[in-house]
Each structure stands twice: as C-alpha cells, then as structure tokens.
Design a protein around this motif. Structure first.
Motif, PDB file in Angstrom:
ATOM      1  N   GLY A  43       0.878  -1.211   0.057  1.00 60.16           N
ATOM      2  CA  GLY A  43      -0.011  -0.082   0.019  1.00 60.16           C
ATOM      3  C   GLY A  43       0.888   1.362   0.096  1.00 60.16           C
ATOM      4  O   GLY A  43       0.664   2.095  -0.714  1.00 60.16           O
ATOM      5  N   MET A  44       1.853   1.330   0.865  1.00 59.70           N
ATOM      6  CA  MET A  44       2.624   2.402   0.930  1.00 59.70           C
ATOM      7  C   MET A  44       3.365   2.699  -0.487  1.00 59.70           C
ATOM      8  O   MET A  44       3.575   3.708  -0.806  1.00 59.70           O
ATOM      9  N   GLY A  45       4.054   1.390  -1.265  1.00 63.08           N
ATOM     10  CA  GLY A  45       4.763   1.530  -2.366  1.00 63.08           C
ATOM     11  C   GLY A  45       4.019   2.204  -3.380  1.00 63.08           C
ATOM     12  O   GLY A  45       4.412   3.014  -4.005  1.00 63.08           O
ATOM     13  N   ILE A  46       2.652   1.726  -3.482  1.00 64.65           N
ATOM     14  CA  ILE A  46       1.745   2.128  -4.512  1.00 64.65           C
ATOM     15  C   ILE A  46       1.478   3.649  -4.239  1.00 64.65           C
ATOM     16  O   ILE A  46       1.524   4.562  -5.314  1.00 64.65           O
ATOM     17  N   MET A  95      -8.236   7.397   0.087  1.00 67.57           N
ATOM     18  CA  MET A  95      -8.113   5.983   0.733  1.00 67.57           C
ATOM     19  C   MET A  95      -8.978   5.773   2.000  1.00 67.57           C
ATOM     20  O   MET A  95      -9.634   4.649   2.057  1.00 67.57           O
ATOM     21  N   LYS A  96      -9.281   6.832   2.642  1.00 71.79           N
ATOM     22  CA  LYS A  96     -10.204   6.880   3.545  1.00 71.79           C
ATOM     23  C   LYS A  96     -11.593   6.284   3.308  1.00 71.79           C
ATOM     24  O   LYS A  96     -12.219   5.493   3.821  1.00 71.79           O
ATOM     25  N   LYS A  97     -12.158   6.918   2.346  1.00 73.85           N
ATOM     26  CA  LYS A  97     -13.465   6.854   1.640  1.00 73.85           C
ATOM     27  C   LYS A  97     -13.531   5.250   1.008  1.00 73.85           C
ATOM     28  O   LYS A  97     -14.301   4.553   1.117  1.00 73.85           O
ATOM     29  N   ASN A  98     -12.322   5.077   0.108  1.00 77.65           N
ATOM     30  CA  ASN A  98     -12.651   3.693  -0.825  1.00 77.65           C
ATOM     31  C   ASN A  98     -11.753   2.448  -0.369  1.00 77.65           C
ATOM     32  O   ASN A  98     -11.940   1.471  -0.652  1.00 77.65           O
ATOM     33  N   MET A  99     -10.544   2.699   0.587  1.00 75.36           N
ATOM     34  CA  MET A  99      -9.893   1.712   1.039  1.00 75.36           C
ATOM     35  C   MET A  99      -9.757   1.695   2.543  1.00 75.36           C
ATOM     36  O   MET A  99      -8.710   2.019   2.943  1.00 75.36           O
ATOM     37  N   LEU A 110       1.053   7.291   6.292  1.00 81.35           N
ATOM     38  CA  LEU A 110       0.385   7.785   5.176  1.00 81.35           C
ATOM     39  C   LEU A 110       0.641   9.411   5.134  1.00 81.35           C
ATOM     40  O   LEU A 110       1.057   9.916   4.211  1.00 81.35           O
ATOM     41  N   PRO A 111       0.325  10.086   6.241  1.00 84.92           N
ATOM     42  CA  PRO A 111       0.727  11.363   6.330  1.00 84.92           C
ATOM     43  C   PRO A 111       2.291  11.739   6.259  1.00 84.92           C
ATOM     44  O   PRO A 111       2.707  12.899   6.044  1.00 84.92           O
ATOM     45  N   LEU A 112       2.998  10.519   6.383  1.00 82.33           N
ATOM     46  CA  LEU A 112       4.423  10.788   6.564  1.00 82.33           C
ATOM     47  C   LEU A 112       5.105  10.931   5.198  1.00 82.33           C
ATOM     48  O   LEU A 112       6.155  11.376   4.722  1.00 82.33           O
ATOM     49  N   ILE A 113       4.034  10.579   3.833  1.00 77.49           N
ATOM     50  CA  ILE A 113       4.524  10.874   2.538  1.00 77.49           C
ATOM     51  C   ILE A 113       4.820  12.374   2.321  1.00 77.49           C
ATOM     52  O   ILE A 113       5.645  12.693   1.386  1.00 77.49           O
ATOM     53  N   THR A 114       3.871  13.023   3.052  1.00 74.60           N
ATOM     54  CA  THR A 114       4.173  14.770   2.989  1.00 74.60           C
ATOM     55  C   THR A 114       5.640  14.869   3.292  1.00 74.60           C
ATOM     56  O   THR A 114       6.183  15.638   2.497  1.00 74.60           O
ATOM     57  N   THR A 115       6.220  14.264   4.218  1.00 78.58           N
ATOM     58  CA  THR A 115       7.642  14.493   4.619  1.00 78.58           C
ATOM     59  C   THR A 115       8.489  13.605   4.350  1.00 78.58           C
ATOM     60  O   THR A 115       9.853  13.774   4.479  1.00 78.58           O
ATOM     61  N   ASN A 116       8.144  12.766   3.232  1.00 80.55           N
ATOM     62  CA  ASN A 116       9.042  11.802   2.471  1.00 80.55           C
ATOM     63  C   ASN A 116       9.977  12.595   1.778  1.00 80.55           C
ATOM     64  O   ASN A 116       9.762  13.093   0.832  1.00 80.55           O
TER      65      ASN A 116
END
Length: 196
Positions: A43-46, A95-99, A110-116
C-alpha cells in the motif's frame, strides 16, 4: 538515443542503481516503519509511486511555467512541499473513503508521505539533471517503483527473520532492521555501472 529508450534506461536505473532508500538513503523513515508486513509495504509503495509521479508532473509545470519565467526559482522548495502536501491530503481522503482497511493499516505513515524526502528529492533532482517533462516523469515513476521494490524486499526479509530465525537478544528490534537494510543496500551496489 531515442526518447523512449532514454526513458526506459532512466526507469531501470531508478529501480536498481539509484534506488532512493537503498542507494541514496532518501525516504528511510517510511522504508523502515512500513516494511513490517507485505500488505502495508504494498500500500505504501503504491501510494509513494503515485504521489512521486503526480507531484513531479505538477512541480515540473510550476517550475517551468511559473517560477522560472517570474524569476522566483528560489521558492522552488516551498512550492514543491505545498504541492506534495496537497496531493497527499487528496490521496488520504480517497483511501479513507474507498480503502478503509488499507487506510487503517498504514496509520501514521500515510501522512508521512508529505515529509518523505524521496518525493521532494525526485522533484528537485529532475531540475538538477535538467530533464525534460517525459524524462522527469520516467525518473519519478522509476523512483516510485524502486521505493516499492525496496519496501517489498525489506518486508519479505523481515517477516522471514521474525518467523524463521533465532536472532541474538542484542539484535532484537532496530539493530536487526538496520543491519538488514545495510545488507540490502550493499547488494544493490552490485548494479553500479550498469545505468547512469
């Protein structure tokens, strides 16, 4: 060299030689945090691959058509961070709505992608290498696939370490994870010299 072959070389190079977490050490926080099981790593990779590619497309246009013509290229980092943050918010809501199961399993990462820093790094690196739009997209897509590959390999190795290995007490937790990551990084160094 044709555009398509140069894009293929860029993608393969980003997956192997220039792999962000294993050779450039960008994006280490989610790489170590999410690679505990294969589903979260997938999930994180996608999500990272999608954000990298989309953020590159948007930031390339902003830099080329707004910042450079106005002579305010020094706002590159700030504007890129804002674009990445907005894209991550969009993905998080989707993702919150659909997965919801995947959304819950990713938790804080998931929010860490912002600071990735890998996402920001690919956006800035495209201009340092003076890539055109399509080469930039190829680099971002390849960087995302490389990140995904590194997460999947690390998750697979970590699951086998926990299930089938007797690890000395002094290596439990973070030490064995960092040792595994360093061995993976050394193994990816074997691709050096194959691609630019």
């Amino acid at each position: 060299m044709s555009t398509i072959s140069s894009m293929i070389i860029i993608i393969i190079g980003m997956i192997t030689v220039n792999n962000y977490p294993l050779s450039q050490f960008l994006g280490i926080c989610p790489f170590l945090g999410v690679s505990t099981d294969l589903d979260s790593a997938k999930g994180m990779g996608i999500a990272v691959a999608f954000v990298m590619t989309l953020a590159t497309a948007v930031t390339w246009c902003i830099q080329t058509f707004i910042l450079n013509p106005l002579g305010i290229g020094y706002l590159q980092t700030v504007s890129f961070i804002l674009v990445i943050a907005a894209l991550v918010q969009f993905i998080e809501m989707f993702m919150k709505k659909n997965m919801p199961a995947l959304y819950k399993s990713m938790g804080i990462y998931l929010p860490l992608i912002t600071t990735n820093c890998a996402v920001l790094g690919v956006c800035i690196d495209n201009f340092n290498k003076q890539y055109n739009f399509f080469q930039s997209i190829a680099q971002a897509f390849g960087g995302g696939l490389g990140f995904w590959l590194a997460l999947a390999i690390m998750a697979g190795v970590r699951s086998k370490l926990v299930d089938q290995s007797r690890i000395p007490k002094s290596f439990h937790g973070v030490p064995i994870v960092l040792t595994t990551a360093s061995i993976l990084a050394i193994s990816f160094m074997g691709f050096n010299g194959m691609f630019k």
